[in-house]
Motif scaffolding. Structure first.
Motif, short mmCIF file in Angstrom:
data_model
loop_
_atom_site.label_atom_id
_atom_site.label_comp_id
_atom_site.label_asym_id
_atom_site.label_seq_id
_atom_site.Cartn_x
_atom_site.Cartn_y
_atom_site.Cartn_z
N VAL A 6 0.83 -1.21 -0.13
CA VAL A 6 -0.07 -0.13 0.05
C VAL A 6 0.85 1.18 -0.11
O VAL A 6 1.63 1.54 1.08
N LEU A 8 1.47 5.00 0.47
CA LEU A 8 1.01 6.29 1.07
C LEU A 8 1.87 7.46 0.87
O LEU A 8 2.88 7.53 1.61
N VAL A 20 -4.20 5.73 10.60
CA VAL A 20 -4.02 5.24 9.32
C VAL A 20 -3.29 3.84 9.29
O VAL A 20 -3.79 2.77 8.80
N MET A 24 -4.91 -0.56 8.90
CA MET A 24 -4.25 -1.32 7.73
C MET A 24 -4.91 -2.79 8.01
O MET A 24 -4.33 -3.45 8.81
N PRO A 30 2.13 -1.31 4.65
CA PRO A 30 2.28 0.16 4.16
C PRO A 30 3.64 0.56 3.80
O PRO A 30 4.60 0.36 4.42
N CYS A 77 -1.85 -0.96 -3.77
CA CYS A 77 -2.86 -0.02 -3.65
C CYS A 77 -2.20 1.31 -3.47
O CYS A 77 -1.16 1.36 -3.00
N LEU A 79 -3.29 5.10 -1.50
CA LEU A 79 -4.13 5.57 -0.46
C LEU A 79 -3.66 6.70 0.00
O LEU A 79 -2.22 6.82 0.60
N CYS A 81 -2.91 9.32 2.98
CA CYS A 81 -2.65 9.26 4.46
C CYS A 81 -3.13 10.04 5.56
O CYS A 81 -2.53 10.50 6.37
N ASP A 86 -10.69 5.02 4.56
CA ASP A 86 -10.55 3.96 5.44
C ASP A 86 -9.71 2.76 4.88
O ASP A 86 -10.24 2.24 3.80
N PRO A 87 -8.43 2.37 5.40
CA PRO A 87 -7.99 1.52 4.64
C PRO A 87 -8.60 0.13 4.65
O PRO A 87 -8.33 -0.99 3.78
N LEU A 90 -9.63 -1.17 1.11
CA LEU A 90 -8.57 -1.90 0.35
C LEU A 90 -8.86 -3.27 -0.15
O LEU A 90 -8.81 -3.79 -1.33
N ILE A 145 -7.52 6.62 -4.06
CA ILE A 145 -7.41 5.29 -3.85
C ILE A 145 -7.74 4.30 -4.90
O ILE A 145 -8.73 4.41 -5.67
#
Length: 217
Positions: A6, A8, A20, A24, A30, A77, A79, A81, A86-87, A90, A145
């Motif tokens: 992910v 960020l 955040v 996850m 992340p 992904c 996203l 931060c 909302d993670p 995902l 996202i």
């Protein structure tokens, strides 16, 4: 090995990062790309278990590209931060790609309150999304996202390193005949009430629309 990376992109989000990262989902690793923060964001991210990637060149696209380059998992992904998304959503985006229903899954923001999405940001987003639909791409949002296979994203060869990155991604995905799926996602006010660096002001929105319009032209 984690199944999903992910990315960020991060610029001065020390207040939002703990929440955040705590949200996850399991198996989602992340990668916080510090884009020159001065509030200790990188240290906060590392303390909460994230991999920190340094990208000194300012720009949303520069940060996202650095994260993609650092990613190693099959699925990636992206996203923001800042706590606005909302993670936990995902896995739903990744599932659409993993199951072969789409090549790219993106979020369509549904604001939970008027404060979550300023009028100028909604207007700018609607204009660009409308232009994309006229080109045949079935999207209603240029949301921060999204999920796709890493190798596919790399092969698109996106070059924008500023606010136009998300739009170039969608345009090139359309040119490559990717199947794009859009899922509704809740959009909340940013953590601690801070403003978005991209669309938190009229000037920021104008700059973002300018960069995106440049991509379309």
């Amino acid at each position: 090995m984690d199944d999903v990376d992910v990315v960020l992109p991060c610029l001065d989000e020390a207040a939002a990062l703990p929440g955040v990262l705590a949200a996850m989902p399991p198996g989602f690793r992340p990668l916080v790309v510090d884009n020159g923060s001065t509030d200790g964001s990188a240290e906060v991210a590392a303390a909460h278990g994230a991999v920190v990637v340094r990208e000194p060149r300012r720009g949303y696209g520069a940060a996202v590209h650095a994260g993609l380059t650092a990613a190693t998992s099959e699925f990636v992904c992206f996203l923001d931060c800042d706590g606005s998304l909302d993670p936990g959503v995902l896995p739903s985006l990744v599932a659409v790609v993993r199951q072969g229903k789409a090549d790219l899954a993106v979020g369509r923001r549904v604001p939970v309150s008027a404060e979550a999405w300023p009028w100028h940001a909604r207007t700018g987003n609607a204009v660009i999304a409308g232009l994309l639909r006229r080109r045949g791409l079935p999207v209603h949002d240029i949301a921060p996202i999204r999920a796709a296979r890493r190798i596919d994203l790399v092969r698109l060869g996106i070059t924008d390193r500023a606010f136009g990155y998300p739009l170039e991604l969608l345009c090139k995905a359309a040119e490559a005949n990717w199947r794009v799926c859009e899922l509704d996602v809740a959009y909340r006010p940013r953590t601690c009430g801070t403003r978005s660096k991209v669309s938190g002001s009229v000037l920021g929105t104008v700059r973002a629309v300018r960069d995106m319009a440049g991509v379309l032209w």
